[in-house]
Enzyme design. Structure first.
Site, PDB file in Angstrom:
ATOM      1  N   HIS A 218       0.726  -1.161  -0.151  1.00  0.00           N
ATOM      2  CA  HIS A 218       0.081   0.172   0.164  1.00  0.00           C
ATOM      3  C   HIS A 218       0.860   1.427  -0.109  1.00  0.00           C
ATOM      4  O   HIS A 218       0.448   2.551  -0.601  1.00  0.00           O
ATOM      5  CB  HIS A 218      -1.275  -0.105   1.233  1.00  0.00           C
ATOM      6  CG  HIS A 218      -0.277  -0.021   2.493  1.00  0.00           C
ATOM      7  ND1 HIS A 218       0.429  -1.021   2.992  1.00  0.00           N
ATOM      8  CD2 HIS A 218      -0.216   1.113   3.374  1.00  0.00           C
ATOM      9  CE1 HIS A 218       0.969  -0.494   4.121  1.00  0.00           C
ATOM     10  NE2 HIS A 218       0.403   0.830   4.310  1.00  0.00           N
ATOM     11  N   LYS A 222       5.664   5.489  -1.650  1.00  0.00           N
ATOM     12  CA  LYS A 222       6.621   6.301  -0.542  1.00  0.00           C
ATOM     13  C   LYS A 222       8.095   6.233  -1.073  1.00  0.00           C
ATOM     14  O   LYS A 222       8.980   6.962  -0.913  1.00  0.00           O
ATOM     15  CB  LYS A 222       6.698   5.948   0.648  1.00  0.00           C
ATOM     16  CG  LYS A 222       5.466   6.460   1.371  1.00  0.00           C
ATOM     17  CD  LYS A 222       5.490   6.015   2.788  1.00  0.00           C
ATOM     18  CE  LYS A 222       4.164   6.720   3.654  1.00  0.00           C
ATOM     19  NZ  LYS A 222       4.136   6.250   5.187  1.00  0.00           N
ATOM     20  N   HIS A 247       1.973   9.703  -2.863  1.00  0.00           N
ATOM     21  CA  HIS A 247       2.442   8.393  -2.676  1.00  0.00           C
ATOM     22  C   HIS A 247       1.565   7.490  -2.938  1.00  0.00           C
ATOM     23  O   HIS A 247       1.736   6.369  -3.277  1.00  0.00           O
ATOM     24  CB  HIS A 247       3.021   7.960  -1.291  1.00  0.00           C
ATOM     25  CG  HIS A 247       2.108   7.602  -0.297  1.00  0.00           C
ATOM     26  ND1 HIS A 247       1.435   8.612   0.364  1.00  0.00           N
ATOM     27  CD2 HIS A 247       1.654   6.479   0.178  1.00  0.00           C
ATOM     28  CE1 HIS A 247       0.682   8.173   1.334  1.00  0.00           C
ATOM     29  NE2 HIS A 247       0.496   6.914   1.201  1.00  0.00           N
ATOM     30  N   HIS A 271      -6.324   4.063   0.240  1.00  0.00           N
ATOM     31  CA  HIS A 271      -6.067   3.864   1.548  1.00  0.00           C
ATOM     32  C   HIS A 271      -6.198   5.094   2.501  1.00  0.00           C
ATOM     33  O   HIS A 271      -6.133   4.913   3.665  1.00  0.00           O
ATOM     34  CB  HIS A 271      -4.964   2.912   1.893  1.00  0.00           C
ATOM     35  CG  HIS A 271      -3.508   3.566   1.964  1.00  0.00           C
ATOM     36  ND1 HIS A 271      -2.745   3.790   0.345  1.00  0.00           N
ATOM     37  CD2 HIS A 271      -2.861   4.074   2.595  1.00  0.00           C
ATOM     38  CE1 HIS A 271      -1.749   4.237   0.575  1.00  0.00           C
ATOM     39  NE2 HIS A 271      -1.716   4.278   1.988  1.00  0.00           N
ATOM     40  N   HIS A 272      -6.029   6.409   1.863  1.00  0.00           N
ATOM     41  CA  HIS A 272      -5.982   7.484   2.778  1.00  0.00           C
ATOM     42  C   HIS A 272      -7.373   8.501   2.394  1.00  0.00           C
ATOM     43  O   HIS A 272      -7.222   9.691   2.957  1.00  0.00           O
ATOM     44  CB  HIS A 272      -4.927   8.443   2.475  1.00  0.00           C
ATOM     45  CG  HIS A 272      -3.639   7.964   2.952  1.00  0.00           C
ATOM     46  ND1 HIS A 272      -3.474   7.997   4.427  1.00  0.00           N
ATOM     47  CD2 HIS A 272      -2.390   7.386   2.426  1.00  0.00           C
ATOM     48  CE1 HIS A 272      -2.139   7.452   4.692  1.00  0.00           C
ATOM     49  NE2 HIS A 272      -1.698   6.855   3.389  1.00  0.00           N
ATOM     50  N   ASP A 300      -4.548   0.015   9.440  1.00  0.00           N
ATOM     51  CA  ASP A 300      -3.478   0.967   9.399  1.00  0.00           C
ATOM     52  C   ASP A 300      -3.521   1.865  10.698  1.00  0.00           C
ATOM     53  O   ASP A 300      -2.409   1.825  11.271  1.00  0.00           O
ATOM     54  CB  ASP A 300      -3.341   1.660   7.974  1.00  0.00           C
ATOM     55  CG  ASP A 300      -1.975   2.409   7.755  1.00  0.00           C
ATOM     56  OD1 ASP A 300      -1.085   2.149   8.332  1.00  0.00           O
ATOM     57  OD2 ASP A 300      -1.965   3.020   6.872  1.00  0.00           O
TER      58      ASP A 300
END
Ligand SMILES: [Fe+2]
Length: 370
Positions: A218, A222, A247, A271-272, A300
């Site tokens: 995930h 980065k 990212h 995922h954010h 997370d």
């Protein structure tokens, strides 16, 4: 596959060309330094000699096994790219031999060409049903054998390369995590929590596998974020935040060329996101956010709360869950998933929770490894 990096002193390597370039297989097979290994399994010496003669036109490395037991011990020692096996053999039939190879994860992707002098469509059907990839009746025609072998080896090389590419991506993803000494084993825990929650929701093995991979991949984007931003002490500027948010998109771009990772892409990209639409990169809200991404996010956040960071101690389970429930109440997190996670995790103390989740992860690993 070809991934190129440019690393400058004190900086993170910049991924210049994330596309995976598959080599031209025609060329690879003609390269004498790449000699695919073909194993012929047949108890009749003459048959093996005939096949060897037919395959002599290409630079194959040929191994011979008179009996299945000899073939199995060779498979333990050697990397075999293709097997030619006769239907009728001592010890066990070609069909049983095939079934054993195809039910073992270590050998299931080795293509098998079955041959026989026994006429009858039922043999061909049984051979193919046992997992043989091709079936040829004797007398064998050299040109047909050569073409089939060549095609099967080309497909095998493609499968090998995809497997290798995925292994490289996983290694890259872990190297990203290991650079941050405060989040050691983060990927493993995330995969374990994600699978645990997916199981509680009754999701398919397919979804669980996507979460397993998502746990590792995930944050792979980065790799393109400079250390000066990734490890900055203190608040990020608005411009630095904008880079940091990238990212998710970079991660999706890195993994997109791999078709096997298609189910993981929504996790990487989303995922954010936040339930109320205030997340990134797309500002999705509610159920617009893919379910697997929401699951990974819950995992997370829980992991971030329950591990020590430079700016905070590790929270105990109850305190972490309380923070997450508060965030759900504020509208940031999935209002159903967070309480479910709290419930799944709530029956156990911290050590038990990690053990149970680790168990799920170990099971998934065993399934993947065979
Ligand atoms: Fe992230």
């Amino acid at each position: 596959m070809s991934i190129e990096f440019k690393a400058e002193a004190g900086q993170v390597p910049v991924l210049l060309r994330p596309e995976i370039h598959l080599p031209l297989w025609e060329g690879v097979l003609e390269d004498p330094s790449y000699a695919p290994t073909v194993m012929i399994v047949d108890d009749v010496d003459l048959n093996r000699r005939l096949l060897k003669a037919m395959l002599r036109t290409a630079p194959y490395r040929i191994l011979e096994a008179k009996r299945p037991s000899v073939a199995f011990s060779m498979l333990d020692r050697e990397k075999i790219d293709l097997i030619v096996v006769d239907l009728v053999m001592p010890e066990m039939s070609g069909i049983e031999f095939c079934q054993m190879l195809k039910s073992d994860r270590r050998t299931q992707f080795i293509p098998i060409l079955m041959t026989t002098g026994v006429q009858g469509i039922e043999n061909e059907v049984a051979g193919l049903e046992s997992g043989a990839d091709e079936f040829l009746l004797k007398p064998l025609k050299p040109a047909v054998v050569r073409t089939r072998v060549r095609t099967m080896l080309r497909n095998k090389a493609l499968v090998d390369s995809l497997e290798e590419a995925e292994t490289i991506l996983f290694a890259l993803a872990q190297s990203v995590e290991h650079r941050d000494k405060y989040t050691g084993m983060h990927c493993e825990r995330l995969a374990a929590y994600g699978i645990g929650l997916a199981q509680a929701l009754g999701l398919s093995k397919h979804d669980q596998l996507a979460l397993f991979r998502g746990g590792y991949l995930h944050d792979i984007g980065k790799i393109s974020i400079p250390d000066s931003i990734l490890f900055k002490r203190g608040l990020l500027t608005e411009e630095e935040w904008a880079t940091m948010r990238q990212h998710t998109i970079r991660g999706e771009e890195i993994c997109r060329p791999m078709k096997t990772l298609a189910p993981v892409l929504p996790i990487i990209r989303s995922h954010h996101e936040r339930w109320d639409g205030s997340g990134y990169p797309d500002g999705l809200r509610g159920e617009q956010i893919p379910l697997l991404a929401r699951i990974l996010q819950v995992a997370d956040i829980y992991d971030a709360l329950t591990t020590a960071r430079p700016y905070k101690p590790a929270f105990p389970h109850q305190q972490a869950v309380a923070v997450m429930l508060e965030e759900a109440r504020r509208g940031w997190r999935d209002p159903e998933l967070v309480p479910l996670f709290a419930e799944v995790a709530g029956h156990q103390d911290d050590d038990e929770l990690v053990t149970t989740m680790q168990h799920s992860l170990d099971n998934m690993r065993r399934e993947l490894a065979g």
